[in-house]
Design an enzyme around this catalytic site. Sequence first.
Site, short mmCIF file in Angstrom:
data_model
loop_
_atom_site.label_atom_id
_atom_site.label_comp_id
_atom_site.label_asym_id
_atom_site.label_seq_id
_atom_site.Cartn_x
_atom_site.Cartn_y
_atom_site.Cartn_z
N ASP A 147 0.82 -1.22 0.00
CA ASP A 147 0.00 0.00 0.00
C ASP A 147 0.85 1.27 0.00
O ASP A 147 0.59 2.20 0.76
CB ASP A 147 -0.98 -0.02 1.19
CG ASP A 147 -2.01 1.10 1.08
OD1 ASP A 147 -2.37 1.47 -0.05
OD2 ASP A 147 -2.42 1.64 2.13
N TYR A 148 1.87 1.30 -0.86
CA TYR A 148 2.58 2.57 -1.09
C TYR A 148 1.62 3.50 -1.82
O TYR A 148 0.98 3.10 -2.80
CB TYR A 148 3.86 2.34 -1.91
CG TYR A 148 4.99 1.86 -1.03
CD1 TYR A 148 5.86 2.77 -0.45
CD2 TYR A 148 5.14 0.51 -0.74
CE1 TYR A 148 6.88 2.35 0.39
CE2 TYR A 148 6.16 0.08 0.11
CZ TYR A 148 7.03 1.00 0.67
OH TYR A 148 8.02 0.58 1.51
N GLU A 149 1.49 4.73 -1.31
CA GLU A 149 0.44 5.63 -1.84
C GLU A 149 0.99 6.91 -2.43
O GLU A 149 0.24 7.71 -2.98
CB GLU A 149 -0.56 5.96 -0.72
CG GLU A 149 -1.18 4.70 -0.12
CD GLU A 149 -2.60 4.90 0.35
OE1 GLU A 149 -2.90 5.98 0.89
OE2 GLU A 149 -3.41 3.97 0.16
N ASN A 150 2.31 7.13 -2.29
CA ASN A 150 2.90 8.35 -2.84
C ASN A 150 4.18 7.99 -3.57
O ASN A 150 5.00 7.22 -3.06
CB ASN A 150 3.20 9.36 -1.72
CG ASN A 150 1.92 9.85 -1.07
OD1 ASN A 150 1.19 10.66 -1.64
ND2 ASN A 150 1.64 9.35 0.12
N GLN A 207 -8.59 0.58 -4.47
CA GLN A 207 -9.38 1.45 -3.58
C GLN A 207 -10.41 2.21 -4.42
O GLN A 207 -10.24 3.38 -4.74
CB GLN A 207 -8.45 2.40 -2.83
CG GLN A 207 -7.38 1.67 -2.02
CD GLN A 207 -6.43 2.61 -1.31
OE1 GLN A 207 -6.85 3.56 -0.65
NE2 GLN A 207 -5.13 2.37 -1.43
#
Length: 297
Positions: A147-150, A207
């Site tokens: 869940d790396y988001e940036n 998501q």
Amino acid sequence: MRLVKFHLSLLYVAGVTLLGHQFCDAKVMMEYIGATGKPVRFNPVPIEHNIDFHFILSFAIDADESAKSQNGKFSPYWIDTLTPESVAAIKKSHPNVKAMASLSGWSLGDKVLRWYNPKNPQLWISNAFTSLKSLAEEYHLDGIDIDYENFLRNNASFAYCIGELITLLKNQSVISVATIAPFHTTVLPYIELFNNYGDVIDYVNHQFYTDKIRTPKGYLAAFQLRATQFDKDKLLPSYEVNGRGIQGDAFFDALNLLEANGFDVNGVMIFSADASSSNDYYYERKSQAFLINSTSA
Ligand SMILES: *[C@@H]1O[C@H](CO)[C@@H](O)[C@H](O)[C@H]1NC(C)=O
Ligand SMILES: *[C@@H]1O[C@H](CO)[C@@H](O)[C@H](O)[C@H]1NC(C)=O
Ligand SMILES: *[C@@H]1O[C@H](CO)[C@@H](O)[C@H](O)[C@H]1NC(C)=O
């Protein structure tokens, strides 16, 4: 007497075989837990026995407490009510439960976390493997979620480092399940990861609530798009409790619409148990009822 006993044990064997078979084909629940600081626990979460139920502990982070990256050395930052003993206990009382650690998440405290392109990818992979192996042993984990988001402009090493890490963890039997959690602005690096390492990725926890969709029709369109980017059978519809995107029973209308349009709804991802404790886990109950219903249909 003896005959009865014999028949019973035969039935028992048949039952186990049948259960074993159903288990393989079981639908999955993915439940994020422990990210918000609420002292949440596993016990109150409703778990149906014929669902492959995954708790995703949120989050394991490659950073120290001041959010400084540690070159692949992951530490647990989920709420400390989710102890190793409580993971062992929920798995013991529910053999269909698996526990996973989600890697990274959005932020640690007020510091935004990013994929940072490690200088030495081999060393990063080796550190990540070692730290996650010890975390898996301590917390009885079965898998990891990505869940790396940036991302910075150059994500070159993301697919390679994460793909090799998952491959190694699976090859060494540290984990048996791996999932990824892209959202609408991060699909590119995740598509690269999935294209190169899709065979070691079991499910895609996209998501959908970040796609700003409010209607079942919109949900179907988003699912159709993501199904072209990933594998439609690994793609799970998702719901954010008290959050963004589609809300309320319209979510279940969306699931029905997906099935009416030929998609198999193989599971549901919910974010998160922390929020669901306030509504007695309404969406967990209804999602599992939907999945069981669509299994027998
Ligand atoms: C691990 O990798 C080795 C070398 O590629 C391979 O021979 C072996 O079958 C793999 N084991 C598992 C459990 O995937
Ligand atoms: C890196 O990821 C960002 C966010 O998804 C994306 O906008 C950008 O195009 C990606 N760059 C490369 C080189 O993949
Ligand atoms: C179960 O399936 C039936 C028939 O398709 C449907 O009418 C009913 O609403 C479903 N129940 C749930 C909980 O999805």
